[in-house]
Design a protein around this motif. Structure first.
Motif, PDB file in Angstrom:
ATOM      1  N   THR A  50       0.831  -1.195   0.000  1.00  0.00           N
ATOM      2  CA  THR A  50       0.000   0.000   0.000  1.00  0.00           C
ATOM      3  C   THR A  50       0.870   1.250   0.000  1.00  0.00           C
ATOM      4  O   THR A  50       1.915   1.301   0.658  1.00  0.00           O
ATOM      5  CB  THR A  50      -0.897   0.005   1.256  1.00  0.00           C
ATOM      6  N   GLU A  51       0.441   2.269  -0.726  1.00  0.00           N
ATOM      7  CA  GLU A  51       1.210   3.498  -0.827  1.00  0.00           C
ATOM      8  C   GLU A  51       1.124   4.348   0.443  1.00  0.00           C
ATOM      9  O   GLU A  51       2.057   5.065   0.800  1.00  0.00           O
ATOM     10  CB  GLU A  51       0.733   4.332  -2.019  1.00  0.00           C
ATOM     11  N   GLY A  52       0.014   4.265   1.170  1.00  0.00           N
ATOM     12  CA  GLY A  52      -0.230   5.192   2.274  1.00  0.00           C
ATOM     13  C   GLY A  52       0.356   4.789   3.609  1.00  0.00           C
ATOM     14  O   GLY A  52       0.457   5.621   4.506  1.00  0.00           O
ATOM     15  N   PHE A  53       0.735   3.530   3.786  1.00  0.00           N
ATOM     16  CA  PHE A  53       1.315   3.103   5.053  1.00  0.00           C
ATOM     17  C   PHE A  53       2.217   1.907   4.815  1.00  0.00           C
ATOM     18  O   PHE A  53       2.146   1.245   3.771  1.00  0.00           O
ATOM     19  CB  PHE A  53       0.222   2.739   6.075  1.00  0.00           C
ATOM     20  N   HIS A  54       3.077   1.628   5.776  1.00  0.00           N
ATOM     21  CA  HIS A  54       3.927   0.443   5.755  1.00  0.00           C
ATOM     22  C   HIS A  54       3.365  -0.532   6.768  1.00  0.00           C
ATOM     23  O   HIS A  54       3.233  -0.221   7.952  1.00  0.00           O
ATOM     24  CB  HIS A  54       5.377   0.802   6.101  1.00  0.00           C
ATOM     25  N   SER A  55       3.055  -1.744   6.324  1.00  0.00           N
ATOM     26  CA  SER A  55       2.331  -2.683   7.172  1.00  0.00           C
ATOM     27  C   SER A  55       3.157  -3.216   8.333  1.00  0.00           C
ATOM     28  O   SER A  55       2.622  -3.868   9.228  1.00  0.00           O
ATOM     29  CB  SER A  55       1.815  -3.859   6.333  1.00  0.00           C
ATOM     30  N   THR A  56       4.475  -2.954   8.350  1.00  0.00           N
ATOM     31  CA  THR A  56       5.302  -3.377   9.480  1.00  0.00           C
ATOM     32  C   THR A  56       5.316  -2.362  10.611  1.00  0.00           C
ATOM     33  O   THR A  56       5.912  -2.615  11.656  1.00  0.00           O
ATOM     34  CB  THR A  56       6.748  -3.625   9.026  1.00  0.00           C
ATOM     35  N   VAL A  57       4.665  -1.221  10.407  1.00  0.00           N
ATOM     36  CA  VAL A  57       4.621  -0.172  11.426  1.00  0.00           C
ATOM     37  C   VAL A  57       3.158   0.078  11.782  1.00  0.00           C
ATOM     38  O   VAL A  57       2.378   0.553  10.957  1.00  0.00           O
ATOM     39  CB  VAL A  57       5.283   1.134  10.927  1.00  0.00           C
ATOM     40  N   LYS A  58       2.767  -0.240  12.986  1.00  0.00           N
ATOM     41  CA  LYS A  58       1.364  -0.142  13.409  1.00  0.00           C
ATOM     42  C   LYS A  58       1.255   0.776  14.622  1.00  0.00           C
ATOM     43  O   LYS A  58       2.216   0.916  15.369  1.00  0.00           O
ATOM     44  CB  LYS A  58       0.810  -1.534  13.745  1.00  0.00           C
ATOM     45  N   PRO A  59       0.081   1.389  14.817  1.00  0.00           N
ATOM     46  CA  PRO A  59      -1.175   1.255  14.074  1.00  0.00           C
ATOM     47  C   PRO A  59      -1.179   2.037  12.768  1.00  0.00           C
ATOM     48  O   PRO A  59      -0.279   2.838  12.511  1.00  0.00           O
ATOM     49  CB  PRO A  59      -2.212   1.821  15.058  1.00  0.00           C
ATOM     50  N   PHE A  60      -2.242   1.818  11.949  1.00  0.00           N
ATOM     51  CA  PHE A  60      -2.400   2.474  10.656  1.00  0.00           C
ATOM     52  C   PHE A  60      -3.349   3.663  10.768  1.00  0.00           C
ATOM     53  O   PHE A  60      -4.309   3.627  11.537  1.00  0.00           O
ATOM     54  CB  PHE A  60      -2.983   1.505   9.619  1.00  0.00           C
ATOM     55  N   GLU A  61      -3.095   4.670   9.951  1.00  0.00           N
ATOM     56  CA  GLU A  61      -4.031   5.795   9.852  1.00  0.00           C
ATOM     57  C   GLU A  61      -5.315   5.346   9.144  1.00  0.00           C
ATOM     58  O   GLU A  61      -5.268   4.602   8.158  1.00  0.00           O
ATOM     59  CB  GLU A  61      -3.407   6.933   9.064  1.00  0.00           C
ATOM     60  N   ARG A  62      -6.435   5.817   9.636  1.00  0.00           N
ATOM     61  CA  ARG A  62      -7.716   5.493   8.999  1.00  0.00           C
ATOM     62  C   ARG A  62      -7.749   5.989   7.552  1.00  0.00           C
ATOM     63  O   ARG A  62      -8.212   5.290   6.654  1.00  0.00           O
ATOM     64  CB  ARG A  62      -8.867   6.120   9.789  1.00  0.00           C
ATOM     65  N   LYS A  63      -7.259   7.185   7.325  1.00  0.00           N
ATOM     66  CA  LYS A  63      -7.262   7.762   5.985  1.00  0.00           C
ATOM     67  C   LYS A  63      -6.485   6.884   5.009  1.00  0.00           C
ATOM     68  O   LYS A  63      -6.919   6.655   3.876  1.00  0.00           O
ATOM     69  CB  LYS A  63      -6.646   9.161   6.027  1.00  0.00           C
ATOM     70  N   ALA A  64      -5.341   6.336   5.458  1.00  0.00           N
ATOM     71  CA  ALA A  64      -4.503   5.514   4.582  1.00  0.00           C
ATOM     72  C   ALA A  64      -5.167   4.183   4.265  1.00  0.00           C
ATOM     73  O   ALA A  64      -5.043   3.660   3.153  1.00  0.00           O
ATOM     74  CB  ALA A  64      -3.142   5.297   5.230  1.00  0.00           C
ATOM     75  N   VAL A  65      -5.883   3.608   5.245  1.00  0.00           N
ATOM     76  CA  VAL A  65      -6.556   2.332   5.005  1.00  0.00           C
ATOM     77  C   VAL A  65      -7.718   2.511   4.037  1.00  0.00           C
ATOM     78  O   VAL A  65      -7.937   1.681   3.145  1.00  0.00           O
ATOM     79  CB  VAL A  65      -7.038   1.727   6.343  1.00  0.00           C
ATOM     80  N   VAL A  66      -8.466   3.605   4.165  1.00  0.00           N
ATOM     81  CA  VAL A  66      -9.533   3.883   3.203  1.00  0.00           C
ATOM     82  C   VAL A  66      -8.938   4.099   1.810  1.00  0.00           C
ATOM     83  O   VAL A  66      -9.513   3.676   0.804  1.00  0.00           O
ATOM     84  CB  VAL A  66     -10.358   5.103   3.652  1.00  0.00           C
ATOM     85  N   ALA A  67      -7.765   4.759   1.745  1.00  0.00           N
ATOM     86  CA  ALA A  67      -7.106   4.967   0.458  1.00  0.00           C
ATOM     87  C   ALA A  67      -6.742   3.630  -0.191  1.00  0.00           C
ATOM     88  O   ALA A  67      -6.767   3.495  -1.425  1.00  0.00           O
ATOM     89  CB  ALA A  67      -5.859   5.824   0.634  1.00  0.00           C
ATOM     90  N   LEU A  68      -6.403   2.620   0.626  1.00  0.00           N
ATOM     91  CA  LEU A  68      -6.153   1.279   0.081  1.00  0.00           C
ATOM     92  C   LEU A  68      -7.410   0.740  -0.599  1.00  0.00           C
ATOM     93  O   LEU A  68      -7.333   0.198  -1.723  1.00  0.00           O
ATOM     94  CB  LEU A  68      -5.711   0.336   1.205  1.00  0.00           C
ATOM     95  N   THR A  69      -8.556   0.870   0.039  1.00  0.00           N
ATOM     96  CA  THR A  69      -9.797   0.385  -0.587  1.00  0.00           C
ATOM     97  C   THR A  69     -10.134   1.201  -1.829  1.00  0.00           C
ATOM     98  O   THR A  69     -10.671   0.663  -2.800  1.00  0.00           O
ATOM     99  CB  THR A  69     -10.962   0.430   0.415  1.00  0.00           C
ATOM    100  N   ASP A  70      -9.834   2.500  -1.814  1.00  0.00           N
ATOM    101  CA  ASP A  70     -10.033   3.321  -3.014  1.00  0.00           C
ATOM    102  C   ASP A  70      -9.228   2.755  -4.188  1.00  0.00           C
ATOM    103  O   ASP A  70      -9.729   2.642  -5.313  1.00  0.00           O
ATOM    104  CB  ASP A  70      -9.591   4.767  -2.752  1.00  0.00           C
ATOM    105  N   SER A  71      -7.970   2.412  -3.921  1.00  0.00           N
ATOM    106  CA  SER A  71      -7.102   1.887  -4.970  1.00  0.00           C
ATOM    107  C   SER A  71      -7.622   0.557  -5.499  1.00  0.00           C
ATOM    108  O   SER A  71      -7.604   0.305  -6.704  1.00  0.00           O
ATOM    109  CB  SER A  71      -5.675   1.711  -4.431  1.00  0.00           C
TER     110      SER A  71
END
Length: 582
Positions: A50-71
């Protein structure tokens, strides 16, 4: 020193707040293994990071996770099951404030599958005062204030064969998140909790604490526990690529069920975190203030302080391969009321250099992690942490106590064996004796008496298998199997390297550098832990859980040998399932 740090922090904070170019800021999705696996599954099936976050660093931003579904919706190339479409719907509904640019297309099948609503939508032209959105009891969303208010509750009853009374638990509280002027994000969670837990859970954490929580009061009459859960932070972006977060919460580095770098095993702690993301690079700085188990009574008085400075660099080498390096320094200048060492505030320096520069003997850890997406069907991940070593002992097979390291290797397999919505995970963890401990016990890698990494501490090997199956829109099945081999200490004065709260100078064979220390030294305890759970979703974030747990510990010592059978039934709302896998 404490006053110097306070003034420095106030000055830095004012400067950051005063930056004129501040970006819209999202709150973060609370850590929850069930929820985060859904995100992980989508990323695996997409076949690239995903472009908006790195999955090895948590927690994730809500905005970035929604951007994943947008993509995912925009690309329209993924092979998604009906359950995946429902997951996309669920994630977007849960962070609906970031879906205002929702893609309108006939290919968006998740709109046709129906949301898990508590009750029917209001008639056209009418607006509901409460639950206008299924994810929120009450919400406000405009350019001045974005507010999401929810009550939270977690209740269960059950039976443990080692406890004469029935198990019970009740927790209730509130969760509030949002933004002010689309610039300052905030989050707070508080819950008051009481209950009688299985005996192995009550025995696990140090006195006056509860696993994953801070101060806990135990009733002398029936062993029930009373504790308060609280988390809260503010977050903002002084620059487009830099996120600042300050508050009390957990932070996690890693892709596995466990983390050997930094996990959410301990209670929340005070931290200042800076995330800098530039293309394929994400650099995280974490400065923390923690509480130390210094052997004094925890019932009264100011508890001893300790601090940590951690940085982690994550690099997406390709769209499928991620590699990270990290360094941590744990230090303690005074037993009570001590201040932060300003030398560790430098965000781009090698901490081990600082340690030698100031002549300290702080606890330094180095390590790496990686994650590799494999063929849109799975991922392989791992971690390696090096606490301390001497080269002449590390490579000669001597099993010296100085070979203090931990290792993780794991993998996930989604839609396993061609069965839709069946996901499997396997993970192996190894931690050598005395890893994460320190010479005086005051700079161990722990907070409030609980490990910052793995709940078992050190001196163990562990194999974990996890099955997740989403049978219907509402029904999910989970199975967790843990096999662990650990060396235990027979008493408080003996140290075989499993209890990281003990100083390593009290180790067995301290006078003999050639003494061999092997995993399992001490009193051997072999644990077989099986946790079976069925979860039914009544509505958005409202769940019924049926659980059957079998935990058998085989040991030659009666103080560790135990057979546990637990059955419980729970209802929870807006709160994660307590795993308690130890």
């Amino acid at each position: 020193m404490n006053q110097r740090f306070t003034e420095f922090f106030r000055f830095s904070f004012i400067i950051l707040i005063s930056v004129s170019y501040v970006q819209a800021q999202s709150s973060f999705i609370p850590l929850n293994d069930d929820y985060y696996h859904l995100i992980d599954r989508l990323e695996i099936k997409r076949g690239k990071f995903t472009e908006g976050f790195h999955s090895t660093v948590k927690p994730f931003e809500r905005k970035a996770v929604v951007a994943l579904t947008d993509s995912i919706l925009k690309e329209g190339t993924m092979q998604l099951t009906d359950r995946d479409w429902e997951t996309i719907d669920y994630i977007r509904e849960d962070s609906w404030e970031w879906t205002k640019n929702m893609i309108a297309t006939d290919s968006v099948r998740y709109n046709k599958l129906g949301r898990l609503r508590w009750f029917k939508s209001p008639p056209p032209g009418k607006k509901r005062k409460f639950w206008e959105h299924p994810a929120d009891l009450y919400s406000i969303h405009n350019k001045d204030l974005d507010l999401h208010f929810n009550f939270v509750t977690n209740n269960f009853f059950g039976k443990d064969n080692n406890t004469s009374s029935s198990l019970w638990f009740t927790g209730r509280g509130v969760e509030i998140r949002g933004m002010i002027n689309e610039k300052l994000g905030f989050y707070t969670f508080v819950s008051d909790n009481q209950g009688l837990f299985p005996k192995f859970v009550r025995d696990f954490a140090p006195q006056y604490t509860f696993p994953g929580e801070g101060l806990a009061k135990v009733s002398p009459s029936n062993s029930s526990v009373d504790f308060l859960t609280a988390r809260g932070y503010i977050t903002f972006r002084p620059l487009k690529s830099i996120n600042v977060k300050f508050g009390h919460d957990h932070n996690v580095f890693g892709s596995g069920y466990r983390s050997l770098i930094l996990s959410d095993n301990s209670s929340p702690y005070l931290f200042l975190r800076l995330d800098t993301q530039l293309g394929r690079f994400k650099y995280t700085n974490l400065w923390t203030s923690m509480l130390n188990n210094d052997g004094r009574s925890w019932k009264d008085g100011l508890r001893g302080k300790k601090f940590a400075a951690i940085h982690h660099l994550s690099v997406n080498i390709t769209d499928k391969l991620n590699f990270g390096v990290f360094e941590a320094e744990v230090f303690n200048r005074d037993s009570v009321g001590g201040g932060y060492d300003l030398n560790y505030l430098n965000p781009i320096i090698f901490y081990r250099y600082v340690e030698s520069y100031i002549g300290s003997q702080d606890n330094a850890l180095l390590g790496t992690d990686f994650r590799w997406l494999v063929g849109k069907k799975g991922s392989i991940y791992g971690q390696f942490v090096l606490d301390e070593f001497l080269t002449k002992y590390l490579f000669n097979g001597s099993k010296s106590w100085t070979n203090k390291y931990s290792l993780q290797l794991g993998g996930k397999y989604v839609d396993a064996f061609g069965i839709p919505n069946l996901d499997l995970q396997a993970e192996y963890n190894l931690v050598r004796p005395y890893t994460y401990s320190h010479k005086d016990g005051g700079r161990n890698y722990a907070h409030y008496g609980q490990s910052l990494a793995h709940p078992l501490g050190a001196n163990f090997k562990e194999l974990i298998g996890i099955l997740r199956y989403k049978a219907t829109s509402r029904l999910s099945a989970y199975g967790t199997l843990m096999l662990a081999k650990q060396g235990k200490d027979p008493d408080a004065s003996t140290n075989y390297g499993g209890d990281i709260l003990k100083g390593y100078e009290t180790r067995i064979g301290a006078a003999d550098q050639t003494f061999q220390h092997r995993i399992g030294d001490g009193i051997l305890a072999n644990t077989v832990f099986t946790d079976l759970r069925l979860t039914y979703s009544l509505a958005h974030n409202l769940f019924l859980d049926g659980r059957y747990l079998i935990r058998n510990v085989n040991s030659p010592s009666p103080q560790f040998a135990q057979k546990t059978n637990v059955f419980s039934f729970a209802i929870r709302y807006n709160v994660a399932y307590r795993q308690q896998t130890f």
